[in-house]
Design an enzyme around this catalytic site. Structure first.
Site, PDB file in Angstrom:
ATOM      1  N   ASN A   1      -1.381  48.859  30.114  1.00  0.00           N
ATOM      2  CA  ASN A   1      -1.928  48.981  28.756  1.00  0.00           C
ATOM      3  C   ASN A   1      -3.353  48.439  28.627  1.00  0.00           C
ATOM      4  O   ASN A   1      -3.807  48.062  27.553  1.00  0.00           O
ATOM      5  CB  ASN A   1      -0.974  48.347  27.739  1.00  0.00           C
ATOM      6  CG  ASN A   1      -0.727  46.874  28.007  1.00  0.00           C
ATOM      7  OD1 ASN A   1      -1.374  46.281  28.871  1.00  0.00           O
ATOM      8  ND2 ASN A   1       0.186  46.288  27.257  1.00  0.00           N
TER       9      ASN A   1
ATOM     10  N   TYR B   1      -0.090  33.943  32.613  1.00  0.00           N
ATOM     11  CA  TYR B   1       1.062  34.549  31.939  1.00  0.00           C
ATOM     12  C   TYR B   1       2.266  33.608  31.880  1.00  0.00           C
ATOM     13  O   TYR B   1       3.400  34.070  31.804  1.00  0.00           O
ATOM     14  CB  TYR B   1       1.435  35.850  32.643  1.00  0.00           C
ATOM     15  CG  TYR B   1       0.578  37.040  32.239  1.00  0.00           C
ATOM     16  CD1 TYR B   1       0.430  37.408  30.894  1.00  0.00           C
ATOM     17  CD2 TYR B   1      -0.061  37.815  33.197  1.00  0.00           C
ATOM     18  CE1 TYR B   1      -0.348  38.505  30.526  1.00  0.00           C
ATOM     19  CE2 TYR B   1      -0.837  38.921  32.835  1.00  0.00           C
ATOM     20  CZ  TYR B   1      -0.973  39.253  31.491  1.00  0.00           C
ATOM     21  OH  TYR B   1      -1.732  40.352  31.127  1.00  0.00           O
TER      22      TYR B   1
ATOM     23  N   HIS C   1      -6.027  42.727  27.873  1.00  0.00           N
ATOM     24  CA  HIS C   1      -5.359  41.532  27.362  1.00  0.00           C
ATOM     25  C   HIS C   1      -6.250  40.910  26.312  1.00  0.00           C
ATOM     26  O   HIS C   1      -7.470  40.876  26.468  1.00  0.00           O
ATOM     27  CB  HIS C   1      -5.138  40.518  28.500  1.00  0.00           C
ATOM     28  CG  HIS C   1      -4.751  39.150  27.995  1.00  0.00           C
ATOM     29  ND1 HIS C   1      -3.451  38.805  27.691  1.00  0.00           N
ATOM     30  CD2 HIS C   1      -5.509  38.054  27.685  1.00  0.00           C
ATOM     31  CE1 HIS C   1      -3.420  37.554  27.238  1.00  0.00           C
ATOM     32  NE2 HIS C   1      -4.655  37.075  27.226  1.00  0.00           N
TER      33      HIS C   1
ATOM     34  N   GLU D   1      -6.390  29.915  27.929  1.00  0.00           N
ATOM     35  CA  GLU D   1      -6.689  31.045  28.815  1.00  0.00           C
ATOM     36  C   GLU D   1      -8.176  31.082  29.205  1.00  0.00           C
ATOM     37  O   GLU D   1      -8.511  31.394  30.346  1.00  0.00           O
ATOM     38  CB  GLU D   1      -6.293  32.355  28.126  1.00  0.00           C
ATOM     39  CG  GLU D   1      -4.781  32.475  27.922  1.00  0.00           C
ATOM     40  CD  GLU D   1      -4.398  33.633  27.025  1.00  0.00           C
ATOM     41  OE1 GLU D   1      -5.290  34.372  26.559  1.00  0.00           O
ATOM     42  OE2 GLU D   1      -3.179  33.807  26.778  1.00  0.00           O
TER      43      GLU D   1
ATOM     44  N   LYS E   1      -7.906  44.879  32.322  1.00  0.00           N
ATOM     45  CA  LYS E   1      -6.939  44.733  33.410  1.00  0.00           C
ATOM     46  C   LYS E   1      -7.278  45.703  34.556  1.00  0.00           C
ATOM     47  O   LYS E   1      -8.089  46.621  34.384  1.00  0.00           O
ATOM     48  CB  LYS E   1      -5.526  44.998  32.876  1.00  0.00           C
ATOM     49  CG  LYS E   1      -5.037  43.996  31.818  1.00  0.00           C
ATOM     50  CD  LYS E   1      -3.569  44.294  31.478  1.00  0.00           C
ATOM     51  CE  LYS E   1      -3.057  43.501  30.297  1.00  0.00           C
ATOM     52  NZ  LYS E   1      -1.633  43.835  29.997  1.00  0.00           N
TER      53      LYS E   1
END
Ligand code: IDP
Ligand code: MG
Length: 165
Positions: free
Chosen positions: A128, A65, A131, A142, A25
């Site tokens: 975080n 998402y 993904h 995805e 990310k």
């Protein structure tokens, strides 16, 4: 189970070789942690079959998402994931979906097990680092958002050499 994967080489036909989508990310890219994430994935023995750096637009981010649409954190999540470049990886290996989720760790870094990426290197749920697709249907959906068929290389020989059932 014996013929679960008839298109594969004989000794791979019973194995649960999966492809999963991993994202480094924007926080990971900004913090210089692309190599750390890629390294953990490779050291586990998974192989990368496609890889690209890009900045997501809002439409693609909302598609990626989609399962979180309507949740209180959705808008922040979309604006964060579009805020800077990310690195998308297609990762292959035996049970790669659950295996990569294991090495990334639980969503909140405080709940992530020590030794996982999020426990070792992250502090907050909104930053975080990575993904990982959570199940085969998500992985297929995805991966289609980030890669087209011609983006993939074959890592079949590496999988055959390094994975044994
Ligand atoms: P995952 O990344 O571990 O699969 P998901 O539940 O799919 O976690 O959520 C997607 C992302 O949305 C998380 O990685 C996290 O960055 C963010 N997120 C999830 N739940 C919350 C929350 O309660 N507050 C803020 N951000 C959240
Ligand atoms: Mg998720």
């Amino acid at each position: 189970m014996e013929q679960a994967y008839p298109h594969r080489a004989p000794h791979l036909r019973r194995m649960a070789i999966e492809t999963t989508l991993i994202l480094c990310k924007p926080d990971a890219v900004s913090r210089g942690l692309i190599g750390e994430i890629v390294s953990r994935i490779e050291r586990r023995g998974y192989v990368i079959s496609a890889m690209r750096m890009m900045q997501l637009d809002g439409a693609r981010a909302r598609t990626h998402y989609a399962e979180h649409a309507g949740k209180p954190f959705f808008d922040d999540l979309v604006s964060f994931i579009t805020s800077g470049p990310l690195v998308a990886l297609a990762v292959e290996g035996e049970n790669a979906i659950d295996g990569c989720r294991q090495l990334i760790g639980a969503t909140h870094p405080l709940q992530a097990a020590p030794g996982t990426l999020r426990a070792d290197l992250a502090q907050s749920i909104g930053r975080n680092l990575a993904h990982g697709s959570d199940r085969p249907e998500s992985a297929q959906r995805e991966l289609g958002i980030f890669f087209k068929d011609s983006d993939y290389v074959s890592r079949r020989h590496d999988l055959e050499r390094w994975i044994k059932d």
